[in-house]
Scaffold this motif. Sequence first.
Motif, PDB file in Angstrom:
ATOM      1  N   LEU A   1      -8.378 -99.557 -25.005  1.00  0.00           N
ATOM      2  CA  LEU A   1      -8.753 -99.611 -23.600  1.00  0.00           C
ATOM      3  C   LEU A   1     -10.112-100.288 -23.531  1.00  0.00           C
ATOM      4  CD1 LEU A   1      -8.651 -98.814 -20.562  1.00  0.00           C
ATOM      5  CD2 LEU A   1      -9.717 -96.653 -21.220  1.00  0.00           C
TER       6      LEU A   1
ATOM      7  N   TYR B   1      -7.283 -88.408 -24.872  1.00  0.00           N
ATOM      8  CA  TYR B   1      -5.892 -88.788 -24.628  1.00  0.00           C
ATOM      9  C   TYR B   1      -4.971 -87.698 -25.128  1.00  0.00           C
ATOM     10  CZ  TYR B   1      -6.156 -90.137 -29.542  1.00  0.00           C
ATOM     11  OH  TYR B   1      -6.354 -90.128 -30.910  1.00  0.00           O
TER      12      TYR B   1
ATOM     13  N   ARG C   1      -1.305 -89.514 -21.650  1.00  0.00           N
ATOM     14  CA  ARG C   1      -2.286 -89.346 -20.568  1.00  0.00           C
ATOM     15  C   ARG C   1      -3.639 -89.809 -21.079  1.00  0.00           C
ATOM     16  NH1 ARG C   1      -1.851 -85.299 -16.459  1.00  0.00           N
ATOM     17  NH2 ARG C   1      -3.557 -86.500 -15.564  1.00  0.00           N
ATOM     18  N   LEU C   2      -4.483 -90.290 -20.161  1.00  0.00           N
ATOM     19  CA  LEU C   2      -5.844 -90.723 -20.482  1.00  0.00           C
ATOM     20  C   LEU C   2      -6.834 -90.011 -19.579  1.00  0.00           C
ATOM     21  CD1 LEU C   2      -5.264 -94.594 -20.661  1.00  0.00           C
ATOM     22  CD2 LEU C   2      -5.453 -93.025 -22.599  1.00  0.00           C
TER      23      LEU C   2
ATOM     24  N   THR D   1     -10.380-104.175 -16.312  1.00  0.00           N
ATOM     25  CA  THR D   1      -9.883-103.172 -17.250  1.00  0.00           C
ATOM     26  C   THR D   1      -8.660-103.754 -17.943  1.00  0.00           C
ATOM     27  OG1 THR D   1     -10.647-101.407 -15.778  1.00  0.00           O
ATOM     28  CG2 THR D   1      -9.046-100.801 -17.459  1.00  0.00           C
TER      29      THR D   1
ATOM     30  N   TYR E   1      -4.841 -96.969 -10.657  1.00  0.00           N
ATOM     31  CA  TYR E   1      -4.435 -96.537 -11.991  1.00  0.00           C
ATOM     32  C   TYR E   1      -5.239 -95.356 -12.534  1.00  0.00           C
ATOM     33  CZ  TYR E   1      -1.692-100.783 -12.008  1.00  0.00           C
ATOM     34  OH  TYR E   1      -0.784-101.758 -11.702  1.00  0.00           O
ATOM     35  N   PHE E   2      -6.441 -95.142 -12.002  1.00  0.00           N
ATOM     36  CA  PHE E   2      -7.299 -94.042 -12.443  1.00  0.00           C
ATOM     37  C   PHE E   2      -7.799 -93.280 -11.217  1.00  0.00           C
ATOM     38  CE2 PHE E   2      -7.596 -97.050 -15.919  1.00  0.00           C
ATOM     39  CZ  PHE E   2      -7.506 -96.237 -17.037  1.00  0.00           C
TER      40      PHE E   2
ATOM     41  N   ASP F   1      -9.002 -89.673 -14.429  1.00  0.00           N
ATOM     42  CA  ASP F   1      -7.732 -89.378 -15.098  1.00  0.00           C
ATOM     43  C   ASP F   1      -6.750 -90.495 -14.803  1.00  0.00           C
ATOM     44  OD1 ASP F   1      -9.019 -87.014 -15.606  1.00  0.00           O
ATOM     45  OD2 ASP F   1      -7.707 -85.773 -14.369  1.00  0.00           O
ATOM     46  N   SER F   2      -5.884 -90.762 -15.755  1.00  0.00           N
ATOM     47  CA  SER F   2      -4.856 -91.774 -15.519  1.00  0.00           C
ATOM     48  C   SER F   2      -3.847 -91.237 -14.512  1.00  0.00           C
ATOM     49  CB  SER F   2      -4.157 -92.134 -16.831  1.00  0.00           C
ATOM     50  OG  SER F   2      -3.579 -90.979 -17.417  1.00  0.00           O
ATOM     51  N   ARG F   3      -3.389 -92.135 -13.676  1.00  0.00           N
ATOM     52  CA  ARG F   3      -2.341 -91.783 -12.715  1.00  0.00           C
ATOM     53  C   ARG F   3      -0.983 -92.039 -13.363  1.00  0.00           C
ATOM     54  NH1 ARG F   3      -3.994 -91.795  -6.939  1.00  0.00           N
ATOM     55  NH2 ARG F   3      -6.209 -92.319  -6.822  1.00  0.00           N
TER      56      ARG F   3
ATOM     57  N   LEU G   1      -0.041 -95.694 -14.088  1.00  0.00           N
ATOM     58  CA  LEU G   1      -0.546 -96.287 -15.330  1.00  0.00           C
ATOM     59  C   LEU G   1       0.301 -95.863 -16.524  1.00  0.00           C
ATOM     60  CD1 LEU G   1      -2.593 -97.965 -16.911  1.00  0.00           C
ATOM     61  CD2 LEU G   1      -4.034 -95.934 -17.046  1.00  0.00           C
ATOM     62  N   ILE G   2       0.616 -94.607 -16.599  1.00  0.00           N
ATOM     63  CA  ILE G   2       1.426 -94.111 -17.724  1.00  0.00           C
ATOM     64  C   ILE G   2       2.796 -94.782 -17.719  1.00  0.00           C
ATOM     65  CG2 ILE G   2       2.478 -92.057 -18.760  1.00  0.00           C
ATOM     66  CD1 ILE G   2      -0.669 -92.371 -18.963  1.00  0.00           C
TER      67      ILE G   2
END
Length: 176
Positions: free
Chosen positions: A40, A56, A95-96, A114, A133-134, A163-165, A168-169
């Motif tokens: 990332l 993660y 997840r991020l 990004t 995305y976040f 947090d990642s949405r 994004l995942i």
Amino acid sequence: MKKITLVILLIFSMSCKNEKQNTEIQDSPKKVEQKDSFVLKINAVVEYDDKFVLHYLDDGQKNITTENSVTVQVSGSDQPQELRFQIKEEILPTRLFLSFGNDERQQKINFLTTELSYGDELISIEKEKFIQYFIPNQYVIYDNESITATTKIIGDQYKPRFDSRELLIDRIYLKF
């Protein structure tokens, strides 16, 4: 005559030994395999010195651990800089969580670009779409117009994080 025979046998045995060594060298692998890793990269202007931690989750994990994290120290600057987080080889996160927070309890981040990559594949996120995305938590005020995140203290707590949405995942799984 015995000496000549002995010398010939000695030369012959040495040449056979050299051929065997050459064969072993040729049979050994010459390339070191390069395994894929998840990276990332965030290009941003970070106003104050800070420590950014990318946590993660891996398959089957439900809790954030320090083992599943990558830390990047950032010096505050009015110039763009790259925050690069590289996860262990061959792990594709589910997840991020990007947490940060310094002792001064203040931070301002202007997100520029990004990128997420895994092997030869790449996902690019334009600065205007970062928020898609976040998602920021309650300790972050995000301004959509300036694409800037400013931290805040709630009570005595200061734990800013993105947090990642799910979007994004989903893209990670489709692309990588």
